[in-house]
Design an enzyme around this catalytic site. Structure first.
Site, PDB file in Angstrom:
ATOM      1  N   ARG A   1     -16.332  -0.607  14.667  1.00  0.00           N
ATOM      2  CA  ARG A   1     -17.378  -1.443  14.088  1.00  0.00           C
ATOM      3  C   ARG A   1     -17.169  -1.552  12.580  1.00  0.00           C
ATOM      4  O   ARG A   1     -16.524  -0.722  11.967  1.00  0.00           O
ATOM      5  CB  ARG A   1     -18.762  -0.838  14.368  1.00  0.00           C
ATOM      6  CG  ARG A   1     -19.074  -0.690  15.852  1.00  0.00           C
ATOM      7  CD  ARG A   1     -20.504  -0.214  16.050  1.00  0.00           C
ATOM      8  NE  ARG A   1     -20.786   0.070  17.450  1.00  0.00           N
ATOM      9  CZ  ARG A   1     -21.116  -0.841  18.355  1.00  0.00           C
ATOM     10  NH1 ARG A   1     -21.200  -2.109  17.995  1.00  0.00           N
ATOM     11  NH2 ARG A   1     -21.363  -0.494  19.601  1.00  0.00           N
TER      12      ARG A   1
ATOM     13  N   GLY B   1     -18.290  -9.074  19.569  1.00  0.00           N
ATOM     14  CA  GLY B   1     -19.652  -9.546  19.714  1.00  0.00           C
ATOM     15  C   GLY B   1     -20.196 -10.194  18.469  1.00  0.00           C
ATOM     16  O   GLY B   1     -19.451 -10.743  17.642  1.00  0.00           O
TER      17      GLY B   1
ATOM     18  N   ASP C   1     -24.132  -7.157  26.536  1.00  0.00           N
ATOM     19  CA  ASP C   1     -25.547  -7.455  26.770  1.00  0.00           C
ATOM     20  C   ASP C   1     -25.798  -8.916  27.119  1.00  0.00           C
ATOM     21  O   ASP C   1     -26.927  -9.294  27.436  1.00  0.00           O
ATOM     22  CB  ASP C   1     -26.375  -7.104  25.525  1.00  0.00           C
ATOM     23  CG  ASP C   1     -26.347  -5.623  25.200  1.00  0.00           C
ATOM     24  OD1 ASP C   1     -25.989  -4.836  26.092  1.00  0.00           O
ATOM     25  OD2 ASP C   1     -26.682  -5.254  24.067  1.00  0.00           O
TER      26      ASP C   1
ATOM     27  N   GLU D   1     -31.749   0.113  27.051  1.00  0.00           N
ATOM     28  CA  GLU D   1     -31.764   1.052  25.926  1.00  0.00           C
ATOM     29  C   GLU D   1     -32.662   0.610  24.773  1.00  0.00           C
ATOM     30  O   GLU D   1     -33.166   1.438  24.019  1.00  0.00           O
ATOM     31  CB  GLU D   1     -30.338   1.271  25.404  1.00  0.00           C
ATOM     32  CG  GLU D   1     -29.698   0.011  24.858  1.00  0.00           C
ATOM     33  CD  GLU D   1     -28.289   0.236  24.328  1.00  0.00           C
ATOM     34  OE1 GLU D   1     -28.037   1.325  23.794  1.00  0.00           O
ATOM     35  OE2 GLU D   1     -27.468  -0.679  24.445  1.00  0.00           O
TER      36      GLU D   1
ATOM     37  N   ARG E   1     -19.079   0.966  30.165  1.00  0.00           N
ATOM     38  CA  ARG E   1     -18.369   0.143  29.182  1.00  0.00           C
ATOM     39  C   ARG E   1     -16.881   0.471  29.087  1.00  0.00           C
ATOM     40  O   ARG E   1     -16.104  -0.326  28.562  1.00  0.00           O
ATOM     41  CB  ARG E   1     -19.029   0.242  27.815  1.00  0.00           C
ATOM     42  CG  ARG E   1     -18.928   1.563  27.124  1.00  0.00           C
ATOM     43  CD  ARG E   1     -19.646   1.519  25.794  1.00  0.00           C
ATOM     44  NE  ARG E   1     -18.992   2.384  24.818  1.00  0.00           N
ATOM     45  CZ  ARG E   1     -19.190   2.318  23.515  1.00  0.00           C
ATOM     46  NH1 ARG E   1     -20.017   1.424  23.022  1.00  0.00           N
ATOM     47  NH2 ARG E   1     -18.546   3.112  22.688  1.00  0.00           N
TER      48      ARG E   1
END
Length: 438
Positions: free
Chosen positions: A147, A173, A204, A303, A361
């Site tokens: 990230r 994403g 998601d 979550e 995942r």
């Protein structure tokens, strides 16, 4: 939103696919081919303000391309959390480039945007069909992922310019795509011949104007296994409760889809639908009623659900490297609250908590997701070779599309609590439509 697609320039080079298409009778795609946002008959008419219907440019191979494939140097990065299908997309980009376009120089930069910053010392990997031939059978990404790394975008563009990169494929994403958008803007400002193509990866399924993102189907399919296990555990003990936490920071699509797929969930809890814990109409009271009537219950929670119940002061929340707020653990919170509630009422329960997040995942893509990833990778190459830039490869009404990155990331795709989809969920679970006290 503006759905016009940016192009680097005129396309004058005949596509290498021409001979193949002539033999097979296949058709190239024109930039004028559009995919309607709403395909219902009612909205096929002009709107009252005489503006045309929203539509997206159709993805696919163009008859004339912008880049000379023999001179193209491409780069691939994979960013964000792991997701089923990363390797499938990498493999598809490499094989399509080599075999169909005869474009043979492709670099994979390790660990996302961090790999494009020379200060981190990561060296790119040259990719070819031989070293990607089996990667689709494994989860994760051969390039590694991370990230963040977008603090100095000019330095990242410097690296791409130094390597003479013509096409950047950014697989990731929301944060990844925002970074790709900045790269595209800087490249256009510098007048670089750099095509930036995003392949949307968000487990998601929460990008706007994107019907489905890769990895989502594998994710909720794997979640089904955990829901079924929770159901077996719950039925196997008196007052058994199976609690499953799945991914879904802001959108509850995985929890909702797993619920519909199993029809074994009695309460599905998602970020889009607030609920109370205590009180006559709160979750705990409804669980107690369920146990009194059926002696077991299954709960599936996303979550990101009910963060307002756990975090009283959001200003103190920490952020991860992508700038996302770190969530409190709703699974452990519910586990503790449920246990305390029934202990206080001298009711013995058997509660089993399952969190399959990292198993899900890190899994390889299932067959249907594998097909989807392969086509996404192929269409990304078609777009890059045609000189498209600042776009993602999406899908809408089951047709592959080009979507401007800015449009895809301007807001999150979430479940509408007033939609038929949510009504179907309520019918499958039997839970109350509203679990908020007056």
């Amino acid at each position: 939103m503006n759905f016009q697609i940016k192009n680097l320039g005129n396309r004058n080079i005949p596509s290498p696919l021409k001979n193949i298409f002539q033999k097979s009778g296949s058709q190239f795609i024109s930039d004028n081919s559009r995919v309607l946002y709403d395909v219902s008959i009612k909205s096929n008419k002009k709107q009252n303000n005489n503006k045309p219907e929203i539509s997206f440019e159709k993805a696919g191979p163009r008859e004339k391309i912008y880049f000379d494939p023999s001179k193209v140097r491409a780069a691939i990065i994979t960013c964000g959390g792991l997701c089923p299908g990363f390797n499938n997309v990498i493999r598809a980009i490499v094989t399509e480039s080599f075999y169909m376009y005869k474009s043979c120089t492709i670099f994979g930069f390790p660990y996302g945007y961090h790999g494009l910053n020379p200060e981190n010392g990561y060296k790119p990997i040259e990719l070819n069909p031989n070293n990607v031939k089996d990667i689709h059978n494994s989860g994760g990404t051969i390039l590694g992922s991370s990230r963040g790394g977008t603090d100095d975008m000019d330095k990242i563009v410097d690296t791409l310019e130094r390597f003479n990169i013509n096409i950047l494929y950014a697989i990731g994403g929301d944060g990844t795509l925002r970074g790709a958008h900045e790269i595209a803007k800087i490249a256009l400002k510098r007048k670089l011949n750099l095509s930036v193509i995003g392949v949307p990866k968000t487990i998601d399924n929460d990008l706007s104007y994107v019907q489905r993102s890769f990895g989502f189907e594998t994710a909720f399919s794997k979640a089904v296994d955990s829901v079924n296990a929770a159901h077996v555990e719950a039925k196997g003990a008196p007052n058994g409760i199976g609690l499953v936490k799945v991914m879904g920071r802001h959108s509850g699509f995985i929890a909702a889809s797993a619920t519909l797929a199993t029809s074994e969930v009695n309460f599905v809890l998602i970020p889009e639908v607030p609920f109370d814990i205590e009180g006559e109409n709160g979750l705990l009271a409804h669980i107690e009623k369920r146990l009194a009537n059926r002696y077991h219950a299954v709960i599936c929670v996303a979550e990101g659900a009910a963060q307002d119940l756990i975090i009283k002061d959001p200003s103190h929340q920490k952020k991860d490297a992508s700038g996302n707020l770190k969530l409190a653990d709703i699974g452990l919170y519910l586990q503790n609250r449920i246990q305390r509630y029934f202990d206080s009422r001298n009711i013995t329960i058997n509660l089993k908590y399952i969190d399959p997040s990292y198993i899900i995942r890190s899994a390889p893509a299932n067959p249907n997701d594998s097909i989807f990833c392969t086509i996404l990778g192929q269409y990304a190459v078609h777009a890059g070779m045609a000189g498209k830039t600042d776009i993602i490869i999406g899908q809408w009404n089951n047709v592959f599309t080009h979507i401007p990155i800015e449009a895809a990331t301007h807001k999150r795709n979430q479940i509408n609590p007033n939609s038929m989809f949510w009504k179907d969920i309520l019918a499958a679970t039997g839970q109350p439509e509203n679990m908020k006290n007056n």
